[in-house]
Enzyme design. Structure first.
Site, short mmCIF file in Angstrom:
data_model
loop_
_atom_site.label_atom_id
_atom_site.label_comp_id
_atom_site.label_asym_id
_atom_site.label_seq_id
_atom_site.Cartn_x
_atom_site.Cartn_y
_atom_site.Cartn_z
N ALA A 1 3.63 -42.27 5.36
CA ALA A 1 2.61 -41.65 5.89
C ALA A 1 1.54 -41.45 4.90
O ALA A 1 0.46 -41.00 5.10
CB ALA A 1 2.99 -40.36 6.45
N LYS A 2 1.93 -41.60 3.56
CA LYS A 2 1.10 -41.39 2.23
C LYS A 2 0.29 -40.22 2.47
O LYS A 2 -0.88 -40.13 2.32
CB LYS A 2 0.19 -42.72 2.40
CG LYS A 2 0.92 -44.14 1.91
CD LYS A 2 0.11 -45.39 1.84
CE LYS A 2 1.19 -46.50 1.46
NZ LYS A 2 1.64 -47.19 2.72
N ARG A 3 1.05 -39.10 2.75
CA ARG A 3 0.46 -37.82 2.88
C ARG A 3 0.04 -37.19 1.35
O ARG A 3 0.43 -37.67 0.37
CB ARG A 3 1.18 -36.76 3.84
CG ARG A 3 1.19 -37.43 5.05
CD ARG A 3 -0.14 -37.60 5.86
NE ARG A 3 0.05 -37.66 7.35
CZ ARG A 3 0.07 -38.66 8.02
NH1 ARG A 3 -0.02 -39.74 7.38
NH2 ARG A 3 0.24 -38.75 9.27
#
Lengths: 275, 275
Positions: free
Chosen positions: B95-97
């Site tokens: 998700a690379k949040r």
């Protein structure tokens, strides 16, 4: 929406206020919890009460994702409502996305096409090919994290690369990206003193400025160092406006807080002959 | 899932393969488009055919968000299916949040509690208070972007801060975060030669390694420089496995590709007496 349309709205409303829709079921008035879609009902009431005082709305996607499918439905209904009822509002998906090229294209489609937001916030760590896919969409804007308002900003963003801070390197390098004229930047109000240096690198680009109010940033300081002849600022307030009251009067209370900020913004613009 | 459970699965299956579920309606076999939920049906078939050959599955959320509510439903069904049918699999929300503290907590709840993923990928740009909220969840893992496999990695990640590259600074500084023992790191296989230096800073942590196959990275090189006594590697392949065939035999073709990689991984482990 074009940048010119945004500037026109700012002049018309004498406001460069962005309202952050960080809608949290634990913080909204309890009487809304009995409705079928409390998140949307809350947003709708806030938007109806404040839209004449602001030029932008910024839902932070984290608050919606936290409620799964139901949260995404509320986000979809919110952006649909904005696009239908208040198409003059500049809409920002505060999503802080970013991935390798073909995957960033997916995110761009999700937010620009599927949900029809005017803009999205993006994290710069993965560089050019993670950012350029967002810049290829007509009349859509990409808001790159530069210098954020949290304390963790000092972990990496202010560290020096060959004598120049990382956030400045982000500003400088991103200027060369294909479609860079559609770039805006996140610069936290808690670091207003950095704005003079930032404006040397990007004299014209719009800045999305979080951290006024709850996080302690000053509107006056941000204007002093960051305002341009076309204003060039969107100042965001989330909690300070939307959670002004937990009672039946929550929308009215939000309107009052937004009105206070709009008044201050008008003063800043008038004192500089920018209206 | 604990790290020990993951290591046990790797030894049992003689595999440290992670399969990326980057499911794209334009690339899946056309006959699936007639089903009610083509994305889930595709994932289910891939999972059923390959689960004995891999230890982890990694859906990239961008591919699901691109399809709006329907995409999120497919993602929910996929993770539910994995948790129910194959609870021994390590699940990664790619998700690379990353956001300010209270907002990162929202993302953590969305992926760790609402969807019950074992881990999530996170971008480091916003620093400590954007990352630590993820590290406070028991038996959940946070996979921090360090050195990614794309060309844009050279824009910022490899730039030197006081003589040390930014990605190394990310490794070094994150080691001091509360809960750092739950950290894993993304290191692209396209940059295998960097692994010696990386292992000096983080000798034990698991690395999630994308870029083998389609992006040109070499499994052998990654093992040579990155493997530990507890393996310490999850090597991801997405397109190379899941799109091996566009015909009726797509799951069988994926199984064959996964089996090839598992065989190579077994060889790497055997040659080092790691089984």
């Amino acid at each position: 929406m074009t940048t010119q349309d945004l500037v026109q709205q700012i002049r018309k409303k004498k406001s460069f206020l962005c309202i952050g829709l960080d809608t949290d079921l634990e913080k909204i008035p309890p009487h809304l919890l009995q409705t079928g879609d409390p998140i949307f009902e809350f947003n709708k009431a806030i938007i109806d009460a404040t839209n004449h005082l602001c030029v932008a709305y910024k839902p932070n996607t984290a608050f919606y994702e936290a409620y799964g499918i139901q949260g995404w439905k509320s986000l979809e209904r919110t952006i649909e409502y904005l696009n239908k009822e208040y198409p003059e509002q500049f809409t920002i998906a505060d999503a802080k996305r970013g991935d390798i090229g073909n995957t960033s294209t997916r995110y761009a489609k999700a937010f620009f096409e599927e949900l029809n937001f005017d803009s999205i916030t993006i994290a710069p760590y993965m560089g050019k090919d993670s950012i350029e896919p967002f810049l290829s969409f007509e009349n859509k804007h990409t808001i790159l994290l530069a210098l954020t308002s949290n304390t963790g900003a000092f972990d990496f963003q202010t560290k020096k690369i060959d004598g120049i801070e990382l956030y400045k390197e982000v500003l400088q390098i991103s200027k060369s990206y294909q479609g860079a004229q559609k770039l805006m930047y996140v610069v936290g109000a808690t670091k207003a003193e950095y704005l003079t240096e930032i404006r040397k690198i990007i004299p014209e680009n719009f800045l999305l400025v979080p951290g006024v109010g709850a996080q302690g940033g000053s509107l006056q300081e941000v204007c002093k160092f960051g305002i341009t002849s076309d204003i060039g600022l969107l100042i965001n307030s989330s909690r300070g406006i939307i959670y002004a009251s937990k009672g039946m009067d929550f929308a009215e209370a939000a309107k009052k807080k937004a009105s206070d900020l709009q008044g201050q913004m008008q003063k800043e613009m008038e004192s500089r002959d920018l209206l």
